[in-house]
Design a protein around this motif. Sequence first.
Motif, PDB file in Angstrom:
ATOM      1  N   PHE A 165       0.817  -1.217   0.000  1.00 14.46           N
ATOM      2  CA  PHE A 165       0.000   0.000   0.000  1.00 14.46           C
ATOM      3  C   PHE A 165       0.848   1.265   0.000  1.00 14.46           C
ATOM      4  O   PHE A 165       0.417   2.305  -0.491  1.00 14.46           O
ATOM      5  CB  PHE A 165      -0.959   0.018   1.191  1.00 14.46           C
ATOM      6  N   LYS A 166       2.064   1.209   0.536  1.00 14.96           N
ATOM      7  CA  LYS A 166       2.954   2.372   0.571  1.00 14.96           C
ATOM      8  C   LYS A 166       3.786   2.516  -0.697  1.00 14.96           C
ATOM      9  O   LYS A 166       4.397   3.556  -0.908  1.00 14.96           O
ATOM     10  CB  LYS A 166       3.886   2.288   1.772  1.00 14.96           C
ATOM     11  N   SER A 167       3.811   1.500  -1.549  1.00 16.34           N
ATOM     12  CA  SER A 167       4.649   1.563  -2.743  1.00 16.34           C
ATOM     13  C   SER A 167       4.067   2.531  -3.771  1.00 16.34           C
ATOM     14  O   SER A 167       2.880   2.861  -3.756  1.00 16.34           O
ATOM     15  CB  SER A 167       4.792   0.172  -3.368  1.00 16.34           C
ATOM     16  N   ASN A 168       4.939   3.001  -4.653  1.00 16.72           N
ATOM     17  CA  ASN A 168       4.516   3.946  -5.690  1.00 16.72           C
ATOM     18  C   ASN A 168       3.631   3.282  -6.743  1.00 16.72           C
ATOM     19  O   ASN A 168       2.881   3.959  -7.437  1.00 16.72           O
ATOM     20  CB  ASN A 168       5.741   4.554  -6.376  1.00 16.72           C
ATOM     21  N   ASP A 169       3.727   1.989  -6.869  1.00 14.26           N
ATOM     22  CA  ASP A 169       2.968   1.287  -7.898  1.00 14.26           C
ATOM     23  C   ASP A 169       1.532   0.979  -7.482  1.00 14.26           C
ATOM     24  O   ASP A 169       0.732   0.567  -8.324  1.00 14.26           O
ATOM     25  CB  ASP A 169       3.668  -0.032  -8.246  1.00 14.26           C
ATOM     26  N   PHE A 170       1.183   1.166  -6.220  1.00 15.33           N
ATOM     27  CA  PHE A 170      -0.150   0.803  -5.756  1.00 15.33           C
ATOM     28  C   PHE A 170      -1.248   1.556  -6.507  1.00 15.33           C
ATOM     29  O   PHE A 170      -2.220   0.949  -6.959  1.00 15.33           O
ATOM     30  CB  PHE A 170      -0.271   1.040  -4.247  1.00 15.33           C
ATOM     31  N   ILE A 171      -1.111   2.863  -6.648  1.00  9.17           N
ATOM     32  CA  ILE A 171      -2.141   3.668  -7.322  1.00  9.17           C
ATOM     33  C   ILE A 171      -2.262   3.252  -8.783  1.00  9.17           C
ATOM     34  O   ILE A 171      -3.373   3.117  -9.311  1.00  9.17           O
ATOM     35  CB  ILE A 171      -1.820   5.177  -7.201  1.00  9.17           C
ATOM     36  N   ARG A 172      -1.135   3.029  -9.436  1.00  6.98           N
ATOM     37  CA  ARG A 172      -1.163   2.615 -10.844  1.00  6.98           C
ATOM     38  C   ARG A 172      -1.835   1.249 -10.995  1.00  6.98           C
ATOM     39  O   ARG A 172      -2.669   1.045 -11.885  1.00  6.98           O
ATOM     40  CB  ARG A 172       0.258   2.564 -11.399  1.00  6.98           C
ATOM     41  N   ILE A 173      -1.502   0.316 -10.126  1.00  6.79           N
ATOM     42  CA  ILE A 173      -2.099  -1.018 -10.192  1.00  6.79           C
ATOM     43  C   ILE A 173      -3.602  -0.944  -9.901  1.00  6.79           C
ATOM     44  O   ILE A 173      -4.408  -1.592 -10.581  1.00  6.79           O
ATOM     45  CB  ILE A 173      -1.393  -1.967  -9.205  1.00  6.79           C
ATOM     46  N   LEU A 174      -3.997  -0.148  -8.930  1.00  8.11           N
ATOM     47  CA  LEU A 174      -5.412   0.003  -8.604  1.00  8.11           C
ATOM     48  C   LEU A 174      -6.184   0.608  -9.771  1.00  8.11           C
ATOM     49  O   LEU A 174      -7.264   0.132 -10.135  1.00  8.11           O
ATOM     50  CB  LEU A 174      -5.577   0.865  -7.348  1.00  8.11           C
ATOM     51  N   LYS A 175      -5.618   1.667 -10.390  1.00  8.53           N
ATOM     52  CA  LYS A 175      -6.285   2.292 -11.542  1.00  8.53           C
ATOM     53  C   LYS A 175      -6.385   1.330 -12.718  1.00  8.53           C
ATOM     54  O   LYS A 175      -7.425   1.260 -13.382  1.00  8.53           O
ATOM     55  CB  LYS A 175      -5.553   3.568 -11.969  1.00  8.53           C
ATOM     56  N   ASN A 176      -5.324   0.589 -12.984  1.00  6.83           N
ATOM     57  CA  ASN A 176      -5.362  -0.384 -14.086  1.00  6.83           C
ATOM     58  C   ASN A 176      -6.403  -1.467 -13.839  1.00  6.83           C
ATOM     59  O   ASN A 176      -7.156  -1.835 -14.751  1.00  6.83           O
ATOM     60  CB  ASN A 176      -3.990  -1.026 -14.282  1.00  6.83           C
ATOM     61  N   THR A 177      -6.444  -1.974 -12.637  1.00  5.89           N
ATOM     62  CA  THR A 177      -7.396  -3.041 -12.321  1.00  5.89           C
ATOM     63  C   THR A 177      -8.835  -2.556 -12.450  1.00  5.89           C
ATOM     64  O   THR A 177      -9.663  -3.189 -13.121  1.00  5.89           O
ATOM     65  CB  THR A 177      -7.147  -3.569 -10.895  1.00  5.89           C
ATOM     66  N   LEU A 178      -9.143  -1.438 -11.827  1.00  4.83           N
ATOM     67  CA  LEU A 178     -10.509  -0.921 -11.888  1.00  4.83           C
ATOM     68  C   LEU A 178     -10.870  -0.464 -13.299  1.00  4.83           C
ATOM     69  O   LEU A 178     -12.001  -0.673 -13.767  1.00  4.83           O
ATOM     70  CB  LEU A 178     -10.692   0.226 -10.895  1.00  4.83           C
ATOM     71  N   GLY A 179      -9.910   0.157 -13.991  1.00 10.57           N
ATOM     72  CA  GLY A 179     -10.166   0.611 -15.360  1.00 10.57           C
ATOM     73  C   GLY A 179     -10.425  -0.546 -16.317  1.00 10.57           C
ATOM     74  O   GLY A 179     -11.362  -0.502 -17.121  1.00 10.57           O
ATOM     75  N   LEU A 180      -9.593  -1.590 -16.242  1.00 10.25           N
ATOM     76  CA  LEU A 180      -9.799  -2.744 -17.111  1.00 10.25           C
ATOM     77  C   LEU A 180     -11.114  -3.459 -16.803  1.00 10.25           C
ATOM     78  O   LEU A 180     -11.814  -3.901 -17.714  1.00 10.25           O
ATOM     79  CB  LEU A 180      -8.634  -3.719 -16.991  1.00 10.25           C
ATOM     80  N   ASN A 181     -11.470  -3.563 -15.527  1.00  9.40           N
ATOM     81  CA  ASN A 181     -12.749  -4.171 -15.180  1.00  9.40           C
ATOM     82  C   ASN A 181     -13.916  -3.359 -15.731  1.00  9.40           C
ATOM     83  O   ASN A 181     -14.890  -3.930 -16.232  1.00  9.40           O
ATOM     84  CB  ASN A 181     -12.891  -4.335 -13.666  1.00  9.40           C
ATOM     85  N   ALA A 182     -13.839  -2.044 -15.652  1.00 11.51           N
ATOM     86  CA  ALA A 182     -14.900  -1.192 -16.202  1.00 11.51           C
ATOM     87  C   ALA A 182     -14.989  -1.350 -17.716  1.00 11.51           C
ATOM     88  O   ALA A 182     -16.094  -1.427 -18.279  1.00 11.51           O
ATOM     89  CB  ALA A 182     -14.645   0.266 -15.832  1.00 11.51           C
ATOM     90  N   VAL A 183     -13.841  -1.413 -18.390  1.00 10.97           N
ATOM     91  CA  VAL A 183     -13.839  -1.604 -19.842  1.00 10.97           C
ATOM     92  C   VAL A 183     -14.439  -2.956 -20.215  1.00 10.97           C
ATOM     93  O   VAL A 183     -15.252  -3.056 -21.150  1.00 10.97           O
ATOM     94  CB  VAL A 183     -12.403  -1.466 -20.408  1.00 10.97           C
ATOM     95  N   PHE A 184     -14.065  -4.010 -19.493  1.00 15.34           N
ATOM     96  CA  PHE A 184     -14.611  -5.340 -19.793  1.00 15.34           C
ATOM     97  C   PHE A 184     -16.115  -5.395 -19.550  1.00 15.34           C
ATOM     98  O   PHE A 184     -16.856  -6.005 -20.328  1.00 15.34           O
ATOM     99  CB  PHE A 184     -13.911  -6.419 -18.977  1.00 15.34           C
ATOM    100  N   ILE A 185     -16.597  -4.768 -18.487  1.00 14.92           N
ATOM    101  CA  ILE A 185     -18.031  -4.764 -18.214  1.00 14.92           C
ATOM    102  C   ILE A 185     -18.770  -3.993 -19.302  1.00 14.92           C
ATOM    103  O   ILE A 185     -19.782  -4.452 -19.838  1.00 14.92           O
ATOM    104  CB  ILE A 185     -18.316  -4.182 -16.816  1.00 14.92           C
ATOM    105  N   ALA A 186     -18.276  -2.798 -19.661  1.00 20.25           N
ATOM    106  CA  ALA A 186     -18.932  -1.988 -20.687  1.00 20.25           C
ATOM    107  C   ALA A 186     -18.895  -2.688 -22.050  1.00 20.25           C
ATOM    108  O   ALA A 186     -19.914  -2.737 -22.755  1.00 20.25           O
ATOM    109  CB  ALA A 186     -18.260  -0.616 -20.776  1.00 20.25           C
ATOM    110  N   ALA A 187     -17.749  -3.253 -22.411  1.00 25.60           N
ATOM    111  CA  ALA A 187     -17.642  -3.941 -23.700  1.00 25.60           C
ATOM    112  C   ALA A 187     -18.536  -5.170 -23.730  1.00 25.60           C
ATOM    113  O   ALA A 187     -19.162  -5.468 -24.761  1.00 25.60           O
ATOM    114  CB  ALA A 187     -16.189  -4.329 -23.969  1.00 25.60           C
ATOM    115  N   GLY A 188     -18.650  -5.880 -22.629  1.00 23.24           N
ATOM    116  CA  GLY A 188     -19.519  -7.046 -22.569  1.00 23.24           C
ATOM    117  C   GLY A 188     -20.981  -6.684 -22.733  1.00 23.24           C
ATOM    118  O   GLY A 188     -21.727  -7.368 -23.444  1.00 23.24           O
TER     119      GLY A 188
END
Length: 151
Positions: free
Chosen positions: A77-100
Amino acid sequence: MQTKSTVKAVTPRGKRLSFSRKNEWQAYSLSVIPLLFLFVFSYLPMFGIVIAFKNYRYDLGVWGSEWIGLKNFSFFFKSNDFIRILKNTLGLNAVFIAAGIVAAVAVALLLFEIKSRTRTKLFQTILITPYFLSWVVAGYMLYALLNPSFG
């Protein structure tokens, strides 16, 4: 004055209305295999969760490694990559749901435009069949159907 009437079951003397345990063994035996699958595929894998709370060392194994509690989580949670990983995960899930949803509506509209009921049912069957079979089975069926030698 009104009296309540009760309906009593007519049974021969000495017989009980409820089933005895002797008659229920078949119902219990039917539940053994699903319970076994539930245990094997849902509960046994949970032992692997303990790795997240350990300083895992390959030479010591899972149970021999040092217990460190929530330090792995605080590090992540303290690492610099946490925000990027969280945004990628939520963004890809939103794209998959919308595309589906868009793809499902588009296929439904295209199927609605087909005038032949037989063809509509055929296309529906072709589109739905892979959800009832594993991809390995569906792939082999397609391979067997399109095989130039034996198909």
